[in-house]
Structures are given as structure tokens and as C-alpha cells.
Design an enzyme around this catalytic site. Sequence first.
Site, PDB file in Angstrom:
ATOM      1  N   HIS A  68       1.445   4.774  -2.303  1.00 27.40           N
ATOM      2  CA  HIS A  68       2.143   6.548  -2.561  1.00 27.40           C
ATOM      3  C   HIS A  68       3.543   7.125  -2.872  1.00 27.40           C
ATOM      4  O   HIS A  68       3.938   7.748  -3.841  1.00 27.40           O
ATOM      5  CB  HIS A  68       2.340   6.568  -1.690  1.00 27.40           C
ATOM      6  CG  HIS A  68       0.796   6.369  -0.328  1.00 27.40           C
ATOM      7  ND1 HIS A  68      -0.652   7.245  -0.734  1.00 27.40           N
ATOM      8  CD2 HIS A  68      -0.139   5.710   1.168  1.00 27.40           C
ATOM      9  CE1 HIS A  68      -1.984   7.272  -0.535  1.00 27.40           C
ATOM     10  NE2 HIS A  68      -1.847   6.400   0.954  1.00 27.40           N
ATOM     11  N   HIS A 101       2.947   7.167  -7.182  1.00 30.24           N
ATOM     12  CA  HIS A 101       2.887   8.801  -7.121  1.00 30.24           C
ATOM     13  C   HIS A 101       2.961   9.790  -7.021  1.00 30.24           C
ATOM     14  O   HIS A 101       3.702  10.991  -8.105  1.00 30.24           O
ATOM     15  CB  HIS A 101       1.451   8.651  -5.676  1.00 30.24           C
ATOM     16  CG  HIS A 101       0.466   9.393  -6.696  1.00 30.24           C
ATOM     17  ND1 HIS A 101      -1.054   9.481  -6.323  1.00 30.24           N
ATOM     18  CD2 HIS A 101       0.186  10.086  -7.971  1.00 30.24           C
ATOM     19  CE1 HIS A 101      -1.481   9.893  -6.820  1.00 30.24           C
ATOM     20  NE2 HIS A 101      -0.667  10.704  -7.695  1.00 30.24           N
ATOM     21  N   HIS A 119       0.938  -1.323  -0.042  1.00 32.32           N
ATOM     22  CA  HIS A 119      -0.002  -0.016  -0.291  1.00 32.32           C
ATOM     23  C   HIS A 119       0.726   1.541  -0.009  1.00 32.32           C
ATOM     24  O   HIS A 119       0.634   1.888  -0.687  1.00 32.32           O
ATOM     25  CB  HIS A 119      -0.809  -0.365   1.022  1.00 32.32           C
ATOM     26  CG  HIS A 119      -1.525   1.228   1.423  1.00 32.32           C
ATOM     27  ND1 HIS A 119      -3.447   1.538   1.099  1.00 32.32           N
ATOM     28  CD2 HIS A 119      -1.141   2.540   1.634  1.00 32.32           C
ATOM     29  CE1 HIS A 119      -3.851   2.541   1.295  1.00 32.32           C
ATOM     30  NE2 HIS A 119      -2.877   3.672   1.379  1.00 32.32           N
ATOM     31  N   GLU A 120       1.565   0.814   1.305  1.00 29.63           N
ATOM     32  CA  GLU A 120       2.633   2.740   1.142  1.00 29.63           C
ATOM     33  C   GLU A 120       3.290   2.699   0.045  1.00 29.63           C
ATOM     34  O   GLU A 120       3.908   3.759  -0.543  1.00 29.63           O
ATOM     35  CB  GLU A 120       4.002   2.081   1.631  1.00 29.63           C
ATOM     36  CG  GLU A 120       3.002   2.410   3.662  1.00 29.63           C
ATOM     37  CD  GLU A 120       1.813   4.088   4.093  1.00 29.63           C
ATOM     38  OE1 GLU A 120       2.189   5.019   3.586  1.00 29.63           O
ATOM     39  OE2 GLU A 120       0.477   3.778   4.685  1.00 29.63           O
TER      40      GLU A 120
END
Length: 693
Positions: free
Chosen positions: A485, A488, A481-482
Site C-alpha cells: 500500500h 502505491h 502487505h502494508e
Amino acid sequence: MTDAMTLPATNPFASRSTLPFEMPPFDAIRDEHFRPALEAGFREERAEVEAIVSNPEPASFENTLVALERAGALLNRVSTVMNNLSGTDSDEFLDELESEYAPKFAAHSDAILQNTRLAERVQAVANDPSLAERSSEDQRLVTETLAAFRRAGAFLDEASKSRLSEINGRLSSLATSFEQHLLADTNDLALVVDSREELAGLSEADIEAARAVAKERGLDGKFVLTLVLPTSQPIMESLEHRPTRQRLFAASRARGSRGNEHDTRAIGLEMVKLRAERAEILGYASHADYVAEDAMAKSAKAITERLELLVAPAARNAAAEQERLQRFIDQEQAARGKESFTLEPWDFAYYAAKVRAHDYAVDAAALRPYFEAERVLKDGVFAGATALYGITFAERHDLPVYHEDVRVFEVSNEDGSPVGLFMLDLYTRDSKRGGAWMTDFVQQNRLENKPTVVVNVLNVPKPPKGMPTLLTFDETITMFHEFGHALHGLFGQVEYPSFGGTNVPRDFVEFPSQVNEMWMLWPELAAKYARHIETDEALPRETIEKVRAASLWGEGFSTSEYLAATVVDHAWHTLSRAEADAVTDVEAFERVALERAGLLNPVVPPRYSTPYFQHIFAGGYSAGYYSYIWAEVLDADTAEWFTKNGATRENGERFRREVLSVGGAKDPMEAFRSFMGRDADIQPLLKRRGLSA
């Protein structure tokens, strides 16, 4: 600007870093460097803004918008480092510095965003017909900047602006206090355990990690279980000793509400009231309406409607799971010839895991040997990104870091061109706040020719030296998940700093990270990284399929605990000023809000309760915790698209080009439509979470 030159050459903040990718020179940064650099940064940016508003030339895109984007470089360099260190490796000095400068930052920001002359220049650029001839990113910069001035109160009377500045300064100080109080209470409430017997069910690595923490605290011969941010502590899933589970749950729930010097309730309540007052001054019905206007949701009413759609089926599913667990307990106790007991919140995760193992043949504890952290990182997280986007990773041992546990990797494109630096801060420590997050040290933009440096911060217990780090199933999800980020941030290709990386609406920012979670159990990738630490056996494909089949089991609990926290956030921030002023009892308010929503279930408490709801009182998610489920609509739809069309380089490149690279330079829903070719469909989310009729 000249003010930066008032800093001695020995101050590492005085100029842009000369290290690769402008990595901050952590080995050269000392406590005494911060205050002079901060003060010089304030002076420099004030002078830059004054030069813009005093320019005798008519306002233009270049002399107003571009000049404003270039302003504040020194302040950005020092504040970025200070803010990151405050969350990852704080100490008494950083706590004091953050408390001292939080209101100064708020006042400085207000002085810029409430500057009527500056706002009028931006308005003049917006009114210039020639703006239509500029690029879409240029036009968006004008629109978004003007909205920021309006939302800060630049066009209000002086008395209103003065009160807004008072409120912003106070809110900034309170947020810092909330975070510091919560960290101190979290450390104080770490559970001290006297014997190994009380830790039955935990892995040897977990037990040794608890022993190591106790030793660090001068408690030789004992064990210490540290707390993570959510209410439900991950290790409760494995703890067989029921009294230990109960004590751990009680410690988790007590944070910030013990009536001691670390109590956060009065802080949170004051923040709610100040936010409601600020919203009223700015012409909004509530803080939630103020926040939603700048997000995809656009209104608090739209958020309420989405929650109402999800709450009832989630609560129904949680109740059904609760009944199933109680039957399992009754049957198990009867088989042992023992009296049964009533399921309590500290039992839910433990017995949910037992039912999962019994009904679906999935034992969460037995999965851990397949999730060794180094292999998860390199053969899972990194390898997945290489397969989709063509990027590669090379560890750098020559660059300074802020803590010995931090690692640095240089990221390159398929053709060898640079992407940026990725930093990983994996392990928990007393100086680090709870939770997991991504942030940047250097943010890409072409205007200033800036590269990218991002960091993922997690809170995984550190095993004793020589022992492997075995992740739980949830910790493995968090790592993927991280890193979503991080991608991104790394992939941003924008012109202006305001649009860099994850500078997107709050209810869109979780979309790329949640999409990246899907690769964790992608069969081809799992076969590479999910291998037993001792035998090197791959996690059997049938086990992966069982995990997928079992995915709906427990969704009632996880969705309900998430929605309960969302309801708490939404209830606090949909209050009008008068309603907020009338609230005096934090617990009573939260209880009523949950009861009205149909989520007051003592066995399924909110993921975060008001006294330790760091996201909304110290983490930038006020009136925005709903964003996870809002973004999951896009995520579930996208995951279904990849499942149908394949995890190919071509499709990965499409997602990178249309979504990950555009940052805030494009309306997020336009970016989504560019990728999908249509608007989002909520049905994949309802199916994923078992909320369909």
C-alpha cells in the site's frame, strides 16, 4: 483564502508545512490548534465553492474542475492529521474532537456534493465538445466528479437532499462511536494471566511483552495478552495451555456484545438501516448495489456470483482440515493414555500448526527467530523494493513524529531524485485501534506541487527494552502487505488530488499490497533477511520449499473464515430498506446468513463478527470486504506473471509505471491490462487457495 489568515501565525495548520516533504510539524501541534483550524477550514472551502458557482463566466474545466480540486487545502491539512492521530494515538481530547466534528464533516461534504448549481457547472463541462480534446486524466476527472455529485444526490429534490444529509451526519457519528466503543472494549477484554505456566508455548519475548503490558496497567507479577482485531488471535497458534486458549478466544468473541456501555450491536444495526434507506433514496436496490457501482464489481449480483463460486469448495476444504485435526488430537491423546476431546475453535490454529510441523516439517514457532523486525524491514521489505524499483531508504531522525515509536525514512529514486517520506508505526498500544493499515499525511499531485508522506501502522507487541522484536509468520506477511500500500501511495504520479495514491476503487486498492506479499518468500530475498537472530543462519531453502508445499494446508480454514466475514458484510448490505428495518437480532441475522451460505461452522467462525467488524462499520469497507478476494484474482495472476518472467528491475519498473504510478487517473482494469496485456484469469487464485476442482 483570507479565512486561513484569521488563524494566528502560531497555529501550525495556518499554512503549508515548511518541513521536508511538508511533513506535519507534530512537535508544534497542540490540542488547542485543532478547533480553530477546522472552523477556518470549513469557512475557507465554503467560500471557495461559492466563488466557483458565482463565477459569471461560463463553466470551464479550469474555472470549475481545477478550482474545485484546489479548494479545501486548509481543511485537508488539519483533518488528515486529526484522522490519523485518532486511529494511532488517540486520547480523551481526540475522542471528543472526532465525535464533535464527524457530523460537521458529513454536513460540510453534503453541502458541496449536493450543491445543484455546482453540479450543473460540472455537467456543463461534461457536455462541452472541447472536453474530447483534453487529456484522458482531465476527461476522467470530469466523469468521476460528475458521478460523485450524482451519487451524493445533487440532482434530487430538496426534501430528499435534506434527508440524505441527516443520514450522512448520523452515519458519521455512529462510525466514530463504533470505533471508540470497540477500542474501549478491546482494551477492557485484554486477558489477564496469573502465571507463566498458563503461557506455556509462547516465546520468551512474548511472555516478557505480556509482563510489560501488565506492569503498565499496574498488574505487577501478572501477564496481559492484548487482543488484535481478527477473531483468531495469532498467539493461539503457540499457546499450549488449552484453558488459556479458550479464555483468549472467548474474550475475542465477546468484544462489542456484552451488553455494557461499550456494546456496538445497536450502533451497527442502526448503520445498516440508515445505509439501506440512503440507497433507496438514491435509487439503488441496496447499499451493496450503491457501493459496487463505483467499484470494479459494478453490481451486488456480480459479487454474489463470485462468492458462490468460492464458498462451497472453501467450506469443503475447511471440513476436511477439521477432520484431519480431530484425527490428530485423537491419536495424540491416545499415545499419551488420555481421553480425547472434540476440536473447538480455540484449538484450530494450535493443532493446525502441529499438523503442519508433523506432516510438512514446518514449525511456525521455530520460524520466528528468522523474522527479526529490523532485518525484515531493511533487508527484506526495503531491499525487495530496491531490487524491483531502484528506490533507496535513509532514516531521518531530525523530523518530528506523533509518537516516540514512529520512525521516518526518506525514499529516493535510483538517480537520487526524491520519492517521499515513509513512516512506520510498528507497535501496539492502548491508544491505537486494532489491525494494520496504510494512510497518507501528504498526498502527491502536480496541481498543487505536493510531495508524498505515507505511514504504515501495525500492531506488533513491543518487547521489553533490549530484547529483539521477533515477528510471527503472519506479522511478516502483514509488513510486506502494508508496504505494498505504501508503494502505491509513494509512487503516485498524477495531476489532481482526487486521483492521488490509493484513491482507487475499493476492490482494486488491495491488489498492489497483495502482490507485494509474494516477495516475502522469494528465495533470493529471503536469503538476505530471514536469518536466525542468534546464529545468523539463513532460513534454509528447503524450509522455504516446505513452507510453500504446506501453503495449501490451512487454506480451507483461512479462506472460509474470510469468506464467512464477507458473507456477513454482504448479507447486511444487500438488504432493502424494508428488509433492514425488520431486523432486530444481530446474532440471529448473522447466524442465518452464514447457514444459508453453507459457512455456519462453529469451529471456523468468521474472521470478524458483526460486533467487532471494524472494517465495515468504522473502516470504509461497508459492502466492500469482498474486495480482498476480488483483488486477489489480479494478485494471483500477477504473481504467476512475475514467477514466469522474473523479479527484474525492468519488470518492476513496468509494474510501477503501468499500475502503481497511475493512482485513480486511469480505469483500474485498463491499468491491469496495460501491465498484463490481457484480462485477468481466475485460475491462479483457485490454484493458490486449493479451490480448483
